[in-house]
Motif scaffolding. Structure first.
Motif, PDB file in Angstrom:
ATOM      1  N   GLY A 347     -69.425  58.934   8.989  1.00  0.00           N
ATOM      2  CA  GLY A 347     -69.537  59.574  10.292  1.00  0.00           C
ATOM      3  C   GLY A 347     -68.184  59.746  10.968  1.00  0.00           C
ATOM      4  N   ARG A 348     -67.118  59.620  10.219  1.00  0.00           N
ATOM      5  CA  ARG A 348     -65.766  59.746  10.778  1.00  0.00           C
ATOM      6  C   ARG A 348     -65.104  60.986  10.210  1.00  0.00           C
ATOM      7  N   TYR A 349     -64.655  61.833  11.080  1.00  0.00           N
ATOM      8  CA  TYR A 349     -63.942  63.023  10.643  1.00  0.00           C
ATOM      9  C   TYR A 349     -62.578  63.052  11.316  1.00  0.00           C
ATOM     10  N   SER A 350     -61.698  63.868  10.757  1.00  0.00           N
ATOM     11  CA  SER A 350     -60.368  64.011  11.316  1.00  0.00           C
ATOM     12  C   SER A 350     -60.489  64.432  12.786  1.00  0.00           C
ATOM     13  N   PRO A 351     -59.729  63.929  13.718  1.00  0.00           N
ATOM     14  CA  PRO A 351     -58.596  63.010  13.535  1.00  0.00           C
ATOM     15  C   PRO A 351     -58.997  61.530  13.551  1.00  0.00           C
ATOM     16  N   PHE A 352     -60.283  61.241  13.425  1.00  0.00           N
ATOM     17  CA  PHE A 352     -60.697  59.838  13.508  1.00  0.00           C
ATOM     18  C   PHE A 352     -60.933  59.217  12.138  1.00  0.00           C
ATOM     19  N   PHE A 353     -60.708  59.997  11.094  1.00  0.00           N
ATOM     20  CA  PHE A 353     -60.983  59.463   9.759  1.00  0.00           C
ATOM     21  C   PHE A 353     -59.826  58.637   9.201  1.00  0.00           C
ATOM     22  N   ASP A 354     -58.617  59.208   9.227  1.00  0.00           N
ATOM     23  CA  ASP A 354     -57.501  58.562   8.538  1.00  0.00           C
ATOM     24  C   ASP A 354     -57.044  57.301   9.258  1.00  0.00           C
ATOM     25  N   THR A 355     -57.039  56.190   8.549  1.00  0.00           N
ATOM     26  CA  THR A 355     -56.504  54.959   9.119  1.00  0.00           C
ATOM     27  C   THR A 355     -54.992  54.948   8.914  1.00  0.00           C
ATOM     28  N   THR A 356     -54.322  54.087   9.637  1.00  0.00           N
ATOM     29  CA  THR A 356     -52.868  53.975   9.478  1.00  0.00           C
ATOM     30  C   THR A 356     -52.539  53.647   8.034  1.00  0.00           C
ATOM     31  N   GLN A 357     -53.284  52.688   7.492  1.00  0.00           N
ATOM     32  CA  GLN A 357     -53.026  52.298   6.109  1.00  0.00           C
ATOM     33  C   GLN A 357     -53.296  53.457   5.153  1.00  0.00           C
ATOM     34  N   GLY A 358     -54.392  54.169   5.391  1.00  0.00           N
ATOM     35  CA  GLY A 358     -54.732  55.304   4.536  1.00  0.00           C
ATOM     36  C   GLY A 358     -53.620  56.335   4.521  1.00  0.00           C
ATOM     37  N   LYS A 359     -53.106  56.645   5.710  1.00  0.00           N
ATOM     38  CA  LYS A 359     -52.031  57.638   5.804  1.00  0.00           C
ATOM     39  C   LYS A 359     -50.782  57.148   5.081  1.00  0.00           C
ATOM     40  N   GLN A 360     -50.508  55.851   5.231  1.00  0.00           N
ATOM     41  CA  GLN A 360     -49.317  55.301   4.564  1.00  0.00           C
ATOM     42  C   GLN A 360     -49.462  55.369   3.047  1.00  0.00           C
ATOM     43  N   ILE A 361     -50.647  55.109   2.563  1.00  0.00           N
ATOM     44  CA  ILE A 361     -50.857  55.143   1.110  1.00  0.00           C
ATOM     45  C   ILE A 361     -50.680  56.569   0.591  1.00  0.00           C
ATOM     46  N   THR A 362     -51.269  57.532   1.288  1.00  0.00           N
ATOM     47  CA  THR A 362     -51.100  58.927   0.865  1.00  0.00           C
ATOM     48  C   THR A 362     -49.622  59.306   0.852  1.00  0.00           C
ATOM     49  N   GLN A 363     -48.933  58.949   1.917  1.00  0.00           N
ATOM     50  CA  GLN A 363     -47.508  59.246   2.002  1.00  0.00           C
ATOM     51  C   GLN A 363     -46.747  58.573   0.865  1.00  0.00           C
ATOM     52  N   GLY A 364     -47.076  57.314   0.613  1.00  0.00           N
ATOM     53  CA  GLY A 364     -46.400  56.552  -0.432  1.00  0.00           C
ATOM     54  C   GLY A 364     -46.628  57.156  -1.809  1.00  0.00           C
ATOM     55  N   LEU A 365     -47.842  57.622  -2.044  1.00  0.00           N
ATOM     56  CA  LEU A 365     -48.154  58.239  -3.339  1.00  0.00           C
ATOM     57  C   LEU A 365     -47.368  59.531  -3.512  1.00  0.00           C
ATOM     58  N   LYS A 366     -47.271  60.294  -2.427  1.00  0.00           N
ATOM     59  CA  LYS A 366     -46.509  61.544  -2.513  1.00  0.00           C
ATOM     60  C   LYS A 366     -45.032  61.253  -2.775  1.00  0.00           C
ATOM     61  N   GLN A 367     -44.549  60.198  -2.140  1.00  0.00           N
ATOM     62  CA  GLN A 367     -43.148  59.826  -2.344  1.00  0.00           C
ATOM     63  C   GLN A 367     -42.918  59.393  -3.792  1.00  0.00           C
ATOM     64  N   LEU A 368     -43.867  58.639  -4.335  1.00  0.00           N
ATOM     65  CA  LEU A 368     -43.739  58.196  -5.726  1.00  0.00           C
ATOM     66  C   LEU A 368     -43.723  59.401  -6.661  1.00  0.00           C
ATOM     67  N   SER A 369     -44.593  60.350  -6.365  1.00  0.00           N
ATOM     68  CA  SER A 369     -44.643  61.571  -7.160  1.00  0.00           C
ATOM     69  C   SER A 369     -43.299  62.295  -7.122  1.00  0.00           C
ATOM     70  N   LYS A 370     -42.696  62.306  -5.947  1.00  0.00           N
ATOM     71  CA  LYS A 370     -41.387  62.930  -5.783  1.00  0.00           C
ATOM     72  C   LYS A 370     -40.331  62.168  -6.582  1.00  0.00           C
ATOM     73  N   ASN A 371     -40.361  60.838  -6.458  1.00  0.00           N
ATOM     74  CA  ASN A 371     -39.381  60.024  -7.181  1.00  0.00           C
ATOM     75  C   ASN A 371     -39.458  60.267  -8.683  1.00  0.00           C
ATOM     76  N   PHE A 372     -40.664  60.482  -9.173  1.00  0.00           N
ATOM     77  CA  PHE A 372     -40.854  60.706 -10.608  1.00  0.00           C
ATOM     78  C   PHE A 372     -40.701  62.186 -10.982  1.00  0.00           C
TER      79      PHE A 372
END
Ligand SMILES: *[C@@H]1O[C@H](CO)[C@@H](O)[C@H](O)[C@H]1NC(C)=O
Ligand SMILES: *[C@@H]1O[C@H](CO)[C@@H](O)[C@H](O)[C@H]1NC(C)=O
Ligand SMILES: *[C@@H]1O[C@H](CO)[C@@H](O)[C@H](O)[C@H]1NC(C)=O
Ligand SMILES: *[C@@H]1O[C@H](CO)[C@@H](O)[C@H](O)[C@H]1NC(C)=O
Ligand SMILES: *[C@@H]1O[C@H](CO)[C@@H](O)[C@H](O)[C@H]1NC(C)=O
Ligand SMILES: *[C@@H]1O[C@H](CO)[C@@H](O)[C@H](O)[C@H]1NC(C)=O
Ligand SMILES: *[C@@H]1O[C@H](CO)[C@@H](O)[C@H](O)[C@H]1NC(C)=O
Ligand SMILES: [Zn+2]
Ligand SMILES: [Zn+2]
Length: 622
Positions: A347-372
């Protein structure tokens, strides 16, 4: 993968489904989607069918994620269904945890192994790195209650060691390897065999329920030296095992990298049932990459939750009084991991869906993809090339693309032999995942064609003989070889090959659909995806789909023979992986010469896992 493309098509899908009230990742990273090139899907989009059922015990299950933490990012169906990334999943888990507290019930998060081998995030590390070491850091951030070891943690000693030294300590005794050990030096440098994680765990849930948990691996035989896999039948005879299951918990939570059907779960189940005839037993399995559910009795349920983050499993149980003999009320569901699914059930949709941790993980994964450098683009695939959704041979077959187009181009690079006529042969298992229309990147290459096999050749084989090698390898119609084949399949299963079971599952859903009628489904406008028929009551799939078409393919594939007389000498080119099967075949086909390993030479320094990229650079770039 080209990460931008993810926001491109998500924008589209979300617009179609819910008038763009959720913009997917671009809401987070500020991309606009003016570069929208994705065709709007012709079929209307289907959200989940119904709310989840909750019990006293509720379990979210992942298995066989194989590095797919950025989700499936291609726009061809059914990829969008699995587009949720691990950050989205983390947000989902957190909201579900909150819901479980509101409902005053227990919610556990469980994983059944195979974190290694599958995408650039796990396998695209720079020289000197360790497979999945970085991707696993995102796993560590989720509140997993129990995890179990998979066979892909054990093909390389360094991977197992990395798990033991760096991953296991993050889970405080809840990473389980009941029958898997690793040999490491002890304090005095003496080699010692110790469990990779823990053999079992006993803990209490948030609501105070007592749990006894095991983490079992199937009888895997392909493990690296200095790792040990104990057979399940031997494990259940161990003293520690008897001790661990002796006291009665509120329920047993058996997690393991072992298929719930046609494998050894009954050995573990029966050993527990012999002592605790009615204690609830929840089994979360994996390894064959399918969605499956069964009940070994009325107070137990077993769930297997697919692969590659294409499925998140949901298992619930309404517990009753200790000692009750009545059947327990269970439910299970296979969720398509995407933001629509996650929104629907929380029952949670944007902008109430993404948690701080969730956003950080997505960002971190994208950064890892960039690093590789996983976005490095070799070219643009003109259309989809699939492993089993198109016939082999055909223009849409990845196997055809590989053997007829990619290999000849890639092996001709800097190769003086390439002017000699040839036949090229490889095993169809050399390709792992579909290639979809659009950018073909380093990540796609690692995902589709990961095996670093070398190409060898035997010169001067008469074409008439060379032509017969492929059909003989594929053993067309040879009845007398059947038992040999069964033996080979058994060996391969032990070594960890699961494609046969996975493909049989796809074939079955396609066949059922033929019988029940594809047209009926068409009228309901269903999207392509998995259509599960398992042995548990009710419908398992959370989102109804129309099954993917399925075409089988032979075990070995080869290039078109050159148009020459039968006595023309050709190069017989093949991957090293099949050498031991190919040479005896050559010797049964003719008697003029006894071929041996000494007749084999290196054909090209190019390895199989580089072929698609080289081809894309030459044929698919502008
Ligand atoms: C599965 O993917 C289709 C196509 O993108 C989409 O319409 C549908 O909503 C997805 N299912 C879920 C549960 O989000
Ligand atoms: C296995 O461990 C032993 C003892 O530590 C060591 O001597 C040996 O080289 C190891 N073998 C491999 C293949 O790692
Ligand atoms: C695994 O390690 C334990 C603890 O060191 C040891 O007692 C056991 O014999 C080992 N098991 C196997 C199968 O090697
Ligand atoms: C209880 O469950 C078992 C296993 O699923 C089933 O065979 C049996 O019919 C069920 N009994 C009742 C009374 O529903
Ligand atoms: C397959 O591709 C070839 C080469 O591009 C083309 O000539 C042929 O028409 C295609 N076949 C089909 C059925 O599309
Ligand atoms: C082919 O040879 C050239 C010149 O030696 C070299 O620069 C190039 O990298 C080679 N290509 C491949 C794919 O090895
Ligand atoms: C299915 O699609 C057709 C057009 O392709 C449309 O007319 C029809 O309303 C759709 N049915 C449902 C149930 O959405
Ligand atoms: Zn797997
Ligand atoms: Zn596995």
């Amino acid at each position: 993968m080209k990460l931008l493309s993810r926001s491109i098509w998500l924008g589209c899908i979300f617009a179609a489904v819910r008038a763009c009230d959720d913009h997917g990742p671009e809401a987070r990273d500020g991309h606009s989607h003016t570069h929208n090139t994705r065709a709007i899907p012709s079929a209307p989009l289907t959200p989940p069918s119904r709310a989840l059922e909750w019990g006293d015990i509720n379990i979210i299950h992942t298995t066989d994620s194989h590095g797919w933490l950025l989700g499936h990012q291609k726009s061809s169906f059914p990829e969008p269904n699995y587009s949720g990334d691990f950050g989205d999943f983390a947000s989902f888990v957190q909201h579900m945890k909150e819901l479980s507290i509101q409902k005053n019930v227990d919610l556990l998060l469980v994983d059944s192994g195979d974190l290694h081998d599958g995408t650039g995030l796990s396998d695209g590390f720079p020289a000197g790195g360790v497979d999945a070491h970085d991707a696993n850091k995102f796993f560590e951030q989720l509140p997993y209650d129990v995890l179990a070891i998979g066979n892909h943690e054990l093909y390389d000693y360094v991977n197992a060691l990395d798990m033991h030294q760096n991953f296991v300590p993050k889970f405080a005794g809840r990473y389980l390897s009941s029958n898997v050990n690793i040999t490491i030096p002890d304090k005095h440098g003496k080699p010692t065999s110790v469990p990779v994680g823990s053999r079992f765990a006993k803990f209490k849930t948030r609501k105070g329920r007592k749990v006894t948990s095991l983490g079992v691996l199937f009888d895997f035989t392909g493990n690296a030296q200095n790792t040990t896999v104990q057979k399940v039948e031997d494990m259940v005879k161990e003293q520690w095992f008897a001790q661990a299951i002796k006291d009665e918990p509120d329920f047993f939570l058996l997690v393991g990298h072992m298929p719930i059907a046609r494998d050894n779960w009954p050995l573990v189940f029966n050993a527990i049932r012999a002592i605790h005839p009615t204690t609830p037993i929840l089994i979360l399995g994996g390894h064959t990459h399918i969605r499956d559910c069964l009940q070994l009795d009325g107070r137990s349920m077993s769930l297997e939750s697919g692969r590659y983050m294409e499925t998140v499993g949901w298992l619930t149980a309404k517990l009753d009084k200790r000692g009750s003999k009545k059947n327990i009320t269970f439910s299970r569901r296979y969720l398509d991991p995407n933001r629509i699914t996650y929104g629907y059930h929380t029952g949670r949709y944007s902008p109430f869906f993404d948690t701080t941790q969730g956003k950080q993980i997505t960002q971190g994964l994208k950064q890892l993809s960039k690093n590789f450098d996983l976005d490095f683009q070799f070219g643009t695939a003109p259309h989809d090339f699939t492993l089993s959704r198109s016939p082999y041979p055909s223009n849409d077959s990845l196997l055809t693309l590989f053997i007829e187009n990619a290999i000849p181009v890639a092996l001709a690079v800097n190769n003086t032999r390439s002017s000699t006529p040839n036949i090229m042969i490889t095993n169809s298992g050399s390709q792992r995942f579909d290639v979809y229309a659009g950018p073909f990147t380093k990540n796609d290459q690692l995902t589709a064609s990961p095996f670093a096999d070398a190409f060898l050749y035997i010169p001067n084989v008469p074409l008439g003989i060379a032509k017969q090698v492929l059909p003989t390898l594929n053993n067309e119609g040879a009845e007398e070889r059947r038992s040999l084949l069964e033996e080979r399949e058994k060996t391969e299963y032990g070594l960890g090959y699961v494609d046969r079971r996975y493909k049989a599952w796809l074939e079955d859903m396609d066949r059922r659909n033929m019988i029940e009628g594809r047209d009926t489904d068409h009228t309901k406008n269903l999207t392509l995806g998995y259509v599960t028929k398992d042995a548990c009551p009710g419908v398992g799939d959370d989102t109804p789909h129309m099954p993917l078409p399925f075409y089988s393919s032979p075990d070995f594939i080869g290039s078109q023979p050159p148009n020459l007389p039968d006595d023309a000498p050709v190069d017989l080119v093949f991957v090293d992986f099949i050498q031991s099967q190919l040479i005896p075949v050559l010797n049964t086909l003719q008697k003029d010469k006894v071929y041996a390993n000494s007749d084999v030479a290196s054909y090209s320094p190019i390895l199989a896992n580089a072929a698609l990229g080289l081809y894309a650079q030459s044929a698919w770039s502008k």
